[in-house]
Design a protein around this motif. Structure first.
Motif, PDB file in Angstrom:
ATOM      1  N   LEU A   1      60.576  14.631  29.104  1.00 41.74           N
ATOM      2  CA  LEU A   1      59.597  14.286  28.077  1.00 41.74           C
ATOM      3  C   LEU A   1      59.150  12.838  28.217  1.00 41.74           C
ATOM      4  O   LEU A   1      57.982  12.515  27.984  1.00 41.74           O
ATOM      5  N   ALA A   2      60.087  11.963  28.596  1.00 41.84           N
ATOM      6  CA  ALA A   2      59.718  10.561  28.808  1.00 41.84           C
ATOM      7  C   ALA A   2      58.683  10.439  29.925  1.00 41.84           C
ATOM      8  O   ALA A   2      57.729   9.658  29.831  1.00 41.84           O
ATOM      9  N   GLY A   3      58.877  11.245  31.006  1.00 39.94           N
ATOM     10  CA  GLY A   3      57.895  11.218  32.092  1.00 39.94           C
ATOM     11  C   GLY A   3      56.527  11.682  31.631  1.00 39.94           C
ATOM     12  O   GLY A   3      55.501  11.085  31.994  1.00 39.94           O
ATOM     13  N   ARG A   4      56.501  12.747  30.801  1.00 41.08           N
ATOM     14  CA  ARG A   4      55.219  13.239  30.291  1.00 41.08           C
ATOM     15  C   ARG A   4      54.547  12.187  29.394  1.00 41.08           C
ATOM     16  O   ARG A   4      53.343  11.952  29.497  1.00 41.08           O
ATOM     17  N   TRP A   5      55.355  11.548  28.530  1.00 39.74           N
ATOM     18  CA  TRP A   5      54.794  10.532  27.636  1.00 39.74           C
ATOM     19  C   TRP A   5      54.302   9.309  28.422  1.00 39.74           C
ATOM     20  O   TRP A   5      53.253   8.750  28.109  1.00 39.74           O
ATOM     21  N   LEU A   6      55.045   8.944  29.464  1.00 37.16           N
ATOM     22  CA  LEU A   6      54.628   7.791  30.267  1.00 37.16           C
ATOM     23  C   LEU A   6      53.297   8.054  30.957  1.00 37.16           C
ATOM     24  O   LEU A   6      52.476   7.138  31.120  1.00 37.16           O
ATOM     25  N   ASP A   7      53.067   9.295  31.393  1.00 31.40           N
ATOM     26  CA  ASP A   7      51.772   9.630  31.987  1.00 31.40           C
ATOM     27  C   ASP A   7      50.641   9.414  30.982  1.00 31.40           C
ATOM     28  O   ASP A   7      49.591   8.849  31.317  1.00 31.40           O
ATOM     29  N   GLN A   8      50.857   9.877  29.750  1.00 29.13           N
ATOM     30  CA  GLN A   8      49.838   9.701  28.723  1.00 29.13           C
ATOM     31  C   GLN A   8      49.690   8.227  28.359  1.00 29.13           C
ATOM     32  O   GLN A   8      48.574   7.740  28.136  1.00 29.13           O
ATOM     33  N   ASN A   9      50.807   7.521  28.313  1.00 32.02           N
ATOM     34  CA  ASN A   9      50.756   6.100  27.989  1.00 32.02           C
ATOM     35  C   ASN A   9      50.051   5.311  29.087  1.00 32.02           C
ATOM     36  O   ASN A   9      49.321   4.353  28.805  1.00 32.02           O
ATOM     37  N   ASP A  10      50.263   5.715  30.348  1.00 29.14           N
ATOM     38  CA  ASP A  10      49.583   5.038  31.461  1.00 29.14           C
ATOM     39  C   ASP A  10      48.076   5.205  31.359  1.00 29.14           C
ATOM     40  O   ASP A  10      47.312   4.257  31.601  1.00 29.14           O
ATOM     41  N   ALA A  11      47.638   6.426  31.003  1.00 26.04           N
ATOM     42  CA  ALA A  11      46.198   6.660  30.857  1.00 26.04           C
ATOM     43  C   ALA A  11      45.623   5.799  29.737  1.00 26.04           C
ATOM     44  O   ALA A  11      44.540   5.202  29.881  1.00 26.04           O
ATOM     45  N   TYR A  12      46.365   5.708  28.637  1.00 26.89           N
ATOM     46  CA  TYR A  12      45.920   4.865  27.516  1.00 26.89           C
ATOM     47  C   TYR A  12      45.892   3.393  27.917  1.00 26.89           C
ATOM     48  O   TYR A  12      44.941   2.670  27.610  1.00 26.89           O
ATOM     49  N   ARG A  13      46.937   2.963  28.624  1.00 27.24           N
ATOM     50  CA  ARG A  13      47.008   1.557  29.025  1.00 27.24           C
ATOM     51  C   ARG A  13      45.883   1.198  29.997  1.00 27.24           C
ATOM     52  O   ARG A  13      45.258   0.131  29.889  1.00 27.24           O
ATOM     53  N   MET A  14      45.625   2.103  30.947  1.00 26.74           N
ATOM     54  CA  MET A  14      44.578   1.824  31.936  1.00 26.74           C
ATOM     55  C   MET A  14      43.207   1.736  31.265  1.00 26.74           C
ATOM     56  O   MET A  14      42.396   0.866  31.605  1.00 26.74           O
ATOM     57  N   THR A  15      42.958   2.642  30.324  1.00 23.17           N
ATOM     58  CA  THR A  15      41.671   2.604  29.620  1.00 23.17           C
ATOM     59  C   THR A  15      41.540   1.333  28.786  1.00 23.17           C
ATOM     60  O   THR A  15      40.495   0.676  28.795  1.00 23.17           O
ATOM     61  N   SER A  16      42.600   0.985  28.079  1.00 26.61           N
ATOM     62  CA  SER A  16      42.562  -0.238  27.267  1.00 26.61           C
ATOM     63  C   SER A  16      42.436  -1.471  28.148  1.00 26.61           C
ATOM     64  O   SER A  16      41.718  -2.413  27.806  1.00 26.61           O
ATOM     65  N   ARG A  17      43.128  -1.444  29.287  1.00 25.02           N
ATOM     66  CA  ARG A  17      43.050  -2.599  30.185  1.00 25.02           C
ATOM     67  C   ARG A  17      41.644  -2.758  30.762  1.00 25.02           C
ATOM     68  O   ARG A  17      41.111  -3.876  30.845  1.00 25.02           O
ATOM     69  N   ALA A  18      41.044  -1.635  31.145  1.00 23.60           N
ATOM     70  CA  ALA A  18      39.682  -1.709  31.679  1.00 23.60           C
ATOM     71  C   ALA A  18      38.714  -2.247  30.635  1.00 23.60           C
ATOM     72  O   ALA A  18      37.839  -3.077  30.936  1.00 23.60           O
ATOM     73  N   ALA A  19      38.876  -1.777  29.382  1.00 25.67           N
ATOM     74  CA  ALA A  19      38.003  -2.269  28.311  1.00 25.67           C
ATOM     75  C   ALA A  19      38.221  -3.750  28.064  1.00 25.67           C
ATOM     76  O   ALA A  19      37.259  -4.517  27.881  1.00 25.67           O
ATOM     77  N   SER A  20      39.486  -4.180  28.065  1.00 29.86           N
ATOM     78  CA  SER A  20      39.779  -5.597  27.845  1.00 29.86           C
ATOM     79  C   SER A  20      39.266  -6.447  28.997  1.00 29.86           C
ATOM     80  O   SER A  20      38.730  -7.544  28.777  1.00 29.86           O
ATOM     81  N   ASP A  21      39.439  -5.939  30.220  1.00 35.49           N
ATOM     82  CA  ASP A  21      38.949  -6.696  31.382  1.00 35.49           C
ATOM     83  C   ASP A  21      37.444  -6.905  31.309  1.00 35.49           C
ATOM     84  O   ASP A  21      36.943  -8.011  31.544  1.00 35.49           O
ATOM     85  N   THR A  22      36.729  -5.831  30.977  1.00 30.62           N
ATOM     86  CA  THR A  22      35.268  -5.941  30.885  1.00 30.62           C
ATOM     87  C   THR A  22      34.866  -6.908  29.785  1.00 30.62           C
ATOM     88  O   THR A  22      33.988  -7.767  29.972  1.00 30.62           O
ATOM     89  N   GLY A  23      35.515  -6.779  28.624  1.00 34.36           N
ATOM     90  CA  GLY A  23      35.193  -7.683  27.523  1.00 34.36           C
ATOM     91  C   GLY A  23      35.506  -9.125  27.860  1.00 34.36           C
ATOM     92  O   GLY A  23      34.728 -10.037  27.522  1.00 34.36           O
ATOM     93  N   ASN A  24      36.640  -9.342  28.539  1.00 35.88           N
ATOM     94  CA  ASN A  24      37.001 -10.712  28.915  1.00 35.88           C
ATOM     95  C   ASN A  24      36.031 -11.294  29.927  1.00 35.88           C
ATOM     96  O   ASN A  24      35.741 -12.499  29.901  1.00 35.88           O
ATOM     97  N   VAL A  25      35.551 -10.454  30.851  1.00 35.46           N
ATOM     98  CA  VAL A  25      34.575 -10.928  31.833  1.00 35.46           C
ATOM     99  C   VAL A  25      33.308 -11.420  31.141  1.00 35.46           C
ATOM    100  O   VAL A  25      32.818 -12.527  31.405  1.00 35.46           O
ATOM    101  N   TYR A  26      32.773 -10.587  30.224  1.00 28.94           N
ATOM    102  CA  TYR A  26      31.557 -10.997  29.522  1.00 28.94           C
ATOM    103  C   TYR A  26      31.801 -12.228  28.657  1.00 28.94           C
ATOM    104  O   TYR A  26      30.950 -13.118  28.553  1.00 28.94           O
ATOM    105  N   SER A  27      32.969 -12.290  28.027  1.00 27.74           N
ATOM    106  CA  SER A  27      33.277 -13.443  27.188  1.00 27.74           C
ATOM    107  C   SER A  27      33.393 -14.710  28.025  1.00 27.74           C
ATOM    108  O   SER A  27      32.886 -15.777  27.644  1.00 27.74           O
ATOM    109  N   THR A  28      34.044 -14.609  29.199  1.00 28.87           N
ATOM    110  CA  THR A  28      34.198 -15.775  30.072  1.00 28.87           C
ATOM    111  C   THR A  28      32.850 -16.225  30.626  1.00 28.87           C
ATOM    112  O   THR A  28      32.562 -17.429  30.687  1.00 28.87           O
ATOM    113  N   ILE A  29      32.029 -15.240  31.020  1.00 31.84           N
ATOM    114  CA  ILE A  29      30.700 -15.594  31.532  1.00 31.84           C
ATOM    115  C   ILE A  29      29.909 -16.348  30.470  1.00 31.84           C
ATOM    116  O   ILE A  29      29.232 -17.349  30.767  1.00 31.84           O
ATOM    117  N   SER A  30      29.991 -15.875  29.221  1.00 30.54           N
ATOM    118  CA  SER A  30      29.245 -16.538  28.156  1.00 30.54           C
ATOM    119  C   SER A  30      29.747 -17.960  27.920  1.00 30.54           C
ATOM    120  O   SER A  30      28.955 -18.884  27.694  1.00 30.54           O
TER     121      SER A  30
END
Length: 590
Positions: A223-252
């Motif tokens: 079950l931990a392996g299954r949850w980690l897969d879901q958590n990885d997907a959530y983390r990757m999506t959140s990280r991509a969103a944060s990276d994009t937001g940080n890029v635009y914020s830094t550029i500004s």
């Protein structure tokens, strides 16, 4: 501020969102006024430097410098006071939002599982509510309130020199383009992150509820392996969103620094060409930077704004799907009959029928045992009779009134319900039996416990009725939870008592207490509707109702129905020749 907040809480008349907005009107006006004063006071630094370079330095006047410095200090103090006031008012606006909508959100969260199909863990409305409240009390609204003042700063830049004004306009257009790109990326990523987060939380909560099974059967690693897969997907999506937001914020930020240097260089050229004074160099640099600061702050807070906007849309849709109806005329307590008329029902929010064409009536003082094979619709019928599941067609009536003619809370006082899956709440034994009423009558609590046969058992607990039972009653055994839940169902003598497999965890003593409780309800003129798999649960019943494949196939006196079932080898799908047995499967009475 009015436009930003109204975008969240502008709703039709009498809506709770509109009520929150209405109660915040004076605070919104005060916030807008404070924002106006703050943005005017932001000019202090530019004009101070302009006066120092153009007047104080040429005149070499120390007294003038001291006077200007004291004036600037006073204005900065006022600016700080207004900043604090605006922040405090925004926090209080979020508090009003919480106060007005908190109860509505709780009721909607509780109503959703019995009215619609709930995705995830059912707490998305609460998370949306927290998201909106957090945004309203953050720096985000203040950043958007500062945006309308950009034209004032740019106009003053033009007063310094047209070239400086055009540079400020160009910088503003670039930052607006960055804001648009930020909005477009934040919309999709925020929605996807929310969905993945819900899926992850739901899985973890299910594992937590079944912690004993997980531990006993060694399922934790898988079950931990299954949850980690879901958590990885959530983390990757959140990280991509944060990276994009940080890029635009830094550029500004970098662009604003470059623009500020460009203005300094332009000011120097203008001074060299004798088209501007020396003070223009510093003053225009400060003012240009300030004119673009609101856009930069808006970019930094845009993800929160988009998340709050999407949260309000989901919350508004939930309020629309789960309306808070006006309380109907209060009816007198039922005392005569339960009648079910051609009832068709199924799980809420799904196109699925689990019981169809069921009709019967039970008079006060009777107890009906509902029997039938697994998945025959017994528990579904119990849920429909209590109003937990919707009536797609037909009706359930108490003394002639359909269930929707009652206020939900008022109807609940006349119904006692013991579900198949026992769920108690963290609190004391007395609080659970009294259904968490704020000031329960001790005599009523004890009477319910005595009828359920648990009074003596409760007295043996460490603190008696004040014993804490832990989350979901974890401090109690399964049998103890079931008997206390039975006492809760019997609290204050409800007219209709619905029991779904109430003896599944009971021993001989508990079953005897259950039979006596059923007879007690009958003696006082109530009705008992009991779903049973074990024959012992029918001991106190005088009627039996049999379900099969979602339809009622037999209903009548207990002895006659059970005798026919035994003669037909427990397969009474069509009992068409009994002179006393009501057969409903083919709509005939034999």
């Amino acid at each position: 501020m009015n436009n930003v907040v109204a975008g969240f809480i502008r709703q039709p008349k009498k809506d709770t969102g509109a009520e929150a907005f209405s109660r915040c009107k004076s605070a919104l006006v005060a916030v807008a006024l404070a924002s106006a004063l703050i943005n005017i006071l932001y000019l202090t630094g530019s004009f101070f430097m302009l006066q120092v370079y153009d007047r104080v330095i040429p005149s070499r006047s120390i007294p003038s410098l001291i006077a200007l410095s004291l004036l600037a200090l006073l204005l900065y103090i006022f600016q700080g006071v207004f900043e604090v006031m605006r922040s405090r008012m925004l926090i209080r606006i979020s508090g009003v939002f919480d106060e007005v909508l908190g109860s509505r959100v709780f009721k909607a969260v509780m109503k959703a599982p019995v009215k619609t199909k709930v995705e995830g863990d059912g707490l998305q409305m609460l998370r949306d509510f927290d998201q909106i409240r957090s945004f309203l009390s953050s720096a985000g609204p203040a950043a958007f309130l500062d945006l309308p003042w950009m034209p004032l700063y740019i106009a003053i830049c033009f007063m310094f020199h047209p070239i400086i004004g055009f540079i400020a306009i160009g910088g503003a257009l670039v930052l607006i383009a960055l804001t648009f790109l930020t909005h477009r990326s934040a919309q999709s990523s925020s929605k996807q992150a929310t969905e993945l987060g819900n899926r992850r939380n739901t899985f973890l909560q299910a594992a937590q509820r079944n912690a004993e099974v997980v531990q006993a059967m060694g399922m934790r690693k898988d079950l931990a392996g299954r949850w980690l897969d879901q958590n990885d997907a959530y983390r990757m999506t959140s990280r991509a969103a944060s990276d994009t937001g940080n890029v635009y914020s830094t550029i500004s930020k970098i662009f604003r620094a470059v623009l500020q240097s460009a203005v300094l260089a332009t000011g120097a050229v203008l001074v060299i060409e004798n088209q501007a004074s020396g003070g223009i160099i510093i003053a225009s640099s400060i003012l240009t930077s300030r004119s673009l600061a609101p856009v930069e702050q808006a970019i930094a807070n845009w993800r929160g704004f988009v998340s709050a906007q999407q949260a309000w849309k989901r919350l508004r849709d939930a309020f629309r799907d789960l309306p808070e109806n006006e309380a109907p005329l209060k009816l007198r307590a039922p005392y005569r009959q339960l009648a079910v008329e051609q009832l068709i029902s199924g799980p809420p929010g799904r196109q699925e029928i689990t019981i169809s064409g069921v009709s019967f009536s039970i008079n006060a003082g009777s107890a009906v045992g509902v029997i039938g094979p697994s998945a025959s619709g017994k528990s579904s019928l119990a849920r429909a009779v209590t109003g937990i599941w919707p009536s797609y067609r037909g009706a359930v009536r108490l003394d002639g009134a359909t269930l929707d003619q009652w206020d939900d809370d008022d109807l609940g006082t006349h119904i006692g319900y013991l579900p198949q899956d026992i769920e108690l709440f963290s609190g004391t034994v007395a609080e659970n039996i009294s259904r968490f009423q704020p000031a329960p009558e001790p005599a009523a609590v004890i009477a319910a416990a005595e009828i359920a046969g648990v009074h003596e058992m409760i007295l043996r607990f460490p603190k008696g009725y004040e014993t804490q039972i832990g989350p979901s009653g974890s401090m109690l055994s399964a049998g103890q939870r079931q008997r206390i839940a039975l006492a809760r169902a019997l609290y204050k003598d409800p007219f209709l008592v619905v029991l779904d497999e109430p003896n599944s965890n009971l021993d001989g003593e508990g079953e005897a207490a259950l039979a006596e409780a059923i007879l007690s309800v009958r003696r006082r003129g109530g009705i008992v509707f009991i779903v049973a798999h074990r024959p012992s649960a029918l001991e106190g019943c005088d009627l039996v109702l049999m379900m099969n494949e979602g339809k009622l196939v037999a209903f009548g006196p207990k002895d006659e129905v059970l005798a026919r079932i035994l003669r037909r080898d427990v397969k009474p799908i069509h009992a068409e020749r009994s002179p006393t047995l009501k057969v409903v499967g083919d709509s005939q009475e034999q």
